[in-house]
Design an enzyme around this catalytic site. Structure first.
Site, mmCIF file in Angstrom:
data_model
loop_
_atom_site.group_PDB
_atom_site.id
_atom_site.type_symbol
_atom_site.label_atom_id
_atom_site.label_comp_id
_atom_site.label_asym_id
_atom_site.label_seq_id
_atom_site.Cartn_x
_atom_site.Cartn_y
_atom_site.Cartn_z
ATOM 1 N N GLU A 98 0.694 -1.108 0.158
ATOM 2 C CA GLU A 98 0.068 -0.018 0.127
ATOM 3 C C GLU A 98 0.974 1.269 -0.043
ATOM 4 O O GLU A 98 1.726 1.418 0.824
ATOM 5 C CB GLU A 98 -0.944 -0.078 1.319
ATOM 6 C CG GLU A 98 -1.776 1.203 1.535
ATOM 7 C CD GLU A 98 -2.730 1.540 0.268
ATOM 8 O OE1 GLU A 98 -2.627 2.797 -0.170
ATOM 9 O OE2 GLU A 98 -3.608 0.886 -0.164
ATOM 10 N N ILE A 99 0.706 2.143 -0.783
ATOM 11 C CA ILE A 99 1.483 3.261 -0.854
ATOM 12 C C ILE A 99 1.267 4.673 0.305
ATOM 13 O O ILE A 99 1.807 5.249 0.391
ATOM 14 C CB ILE A 99 1.284 3.858 -2.522
ATOM 15 C CG1 ILE A 99 2.352 4.973 -2.729
ATOM 16 C CG2 ILE A 99 -0.145 4.564 -2.479
ATOM 17 C CD1 ILE A 99 2.431 5.213 -4.243
ATOM 18 N N ALA A 140 4.093 -0.621 -5.662
ATOM 19 C CA ALA A 140 4.304 -1.710 -6.453
ATOM 20 C C ALA A 140 4.502 -1.305 -8.089
ATOM 21 O O ALA A 140 5.461 -2.220 -8.843
ATOM 22 C CB ALA A 140 3.287 -2.690 -6.360
ATOM 23 N N ASP A 162 -7.742 2.155 -8.331
ATOM 24 C CA ASP A 162 -8.266 3.697 -8.547
ATOM 25 C C ASP A 162 -8.155 3.540 -10.230
ATOM 26 O O ASP A 162 -7.368 3.085 -10.952
ATOM 27 C CB ASP A 162 -6.961 4.549 -8.459
ATOM 28 C CG ASP A 162 -7.283 5.842 -8.327
ATOM 29 O OD1 ASP A 162 -8.155 6.345 -9.427
ATOM 30 O OD2 ASP A 162 -6.590 6.792 -8.075
ATOM 31 N N GLU A 242 -13.978 -1.462 -0.079
ATOM 32 C CA GLU A 242 -14.686 -1.119 -1.171
ATOM 33 C C GLU A 242 -15.932 -1.933 -1.543
ATOM 34 O O GLU A 242 -16.716 -1.562 -2.058
ATOM 35 C CB GLU A 242 -13.586 -0.865 -2.379
ATOM 36 C CG GLU A 242 -12.578 0.157 -1.859
ATOM 37 C CD GLU A 242 -11.360 -0.464 -1.019
ATOM 38 O OE1 GLU A 242 -11.427 -1.663 -0.739
ATOM 39 O OE2 GLU A 242 -10.539 0.315 -1.091
#
Length: 266
Positions: A98-99, A140, A162, A242
């Site tokens: 996860e960024i 990633a 996204d 989500e």
């Protein structure tokens, strides 16, 4: 006589809950923008090669083994899929990437709390519930081969990524022609790519590019279920934040899965 202080609702409703369970983090304390620009400089530290990727702190119960992560959830969000898979595959190492800073911290704290809830402090270095799952802050799209060896993964997940709606932003989509070679590199022949989204245009985009790449072939959901992958598919659809949000809004989800083919077919 002074007024009696009212017990906070959050505490009054927790009677009977083990103290460790109260350690579970609350998302309201981890505020973060919904999306991050993968091309920005995020001041990330990353290993020079997979061999220098230290797994001992991520999986302390496995530090004396040669096991490496076999499942990767790219853009794992708040970790719903990771937690679901941890119990479905207790002997498999699972890694979330996860960024976003605060989202990564939330997942780290969530995993830590679940480990403490299931084990005593002395048992945290022994194999047990949730010891097989971890998360790192990473981009990633830029550095996946720095973490993963060739053919290391058997499953890779891209769940509700996204959509980057504007055409000029399509290059930032996680599934793109320039990245598929890297995904094929880290995925072993026979491994599965799982994609799901509630944006039909993005579904068509991912489907088209994966179908066009020579090292991936479509595998139907029915075939995967017949092969025993039903619990994984159910988690892909429902375990993430989500996915639950789409269900609450009565929205549609588009699932597509692809198998990594053998290099000899080229």
């Amino acid at each position: 006589m002074g007024k009696r202080k009212r017990m906070p609702t959050s505490l009054a409703s927790e009677d009977g809950i083990p103290p460790e369970r109260r350690l579970l983090p609350q998302k309201r304390f981890y505020r973060q923008r919904a999306h991050a620009n993968p091309f920005s400089d995020h001041s990330l530290e990353y290993p020079s090669e997979p061999k220098s990727f230290d797994l001992s702190k991520l999986y302390p119960a496995y530090q004396d083994t040669d096991q490496r992560p076999e499942f990767a959830d790219i853009g794992c969000g708040f970790g719903g899929l990771l937690i679901a898979l941890a119990t479905l595959f207790p002997d498999t190492l699972i890694l979330g990437m996860e960024i976003r800073v605060q989202v990564t911290k939330y997942v780290q704290d969530r995993i830590t709390a679940l480990r403490f809830a299931e084990c005593s402090t002395e048992e945290l270095t022994r194999k047990g519930p949730y010891q097989n799952v971890a998360v790192i802050r990473a981009n990633a799209m830029k550095f996946l081969p720095n973490y993963m060896q060739k053919g290391q993964l058997s499953k890779i997940f891209f769940l509700f990524p996204d959509p980057h709606f504007k055409a000029r932003k399509h290059k930032a989509r996680i599934i793109s022609p320039t990245l598929l070679a890297e995904y094929a590199y880290v995925l072993r022949p026979g491994g599965i790519v799982y994609t799901i989204t509630d944006v039909k245009d993005l579904h068509k985009w991912m489907n088209a590019h994966l179908c066009a790449f020579p090292l991936f072939e479509v595998v139907e959901e029915d075939e995967l279920r017949n092969q025993g992958h039903g619990p994984v598919l159910d988690a892909v659809r429902t375990a993430t934040e989500e996915g639950k949000k789409v269900e609450r809004n009565n929205g549609e989800k588009w699932l597509a899965c692809f198998r990594r083919t053998d290099n000899k077919r080229l």
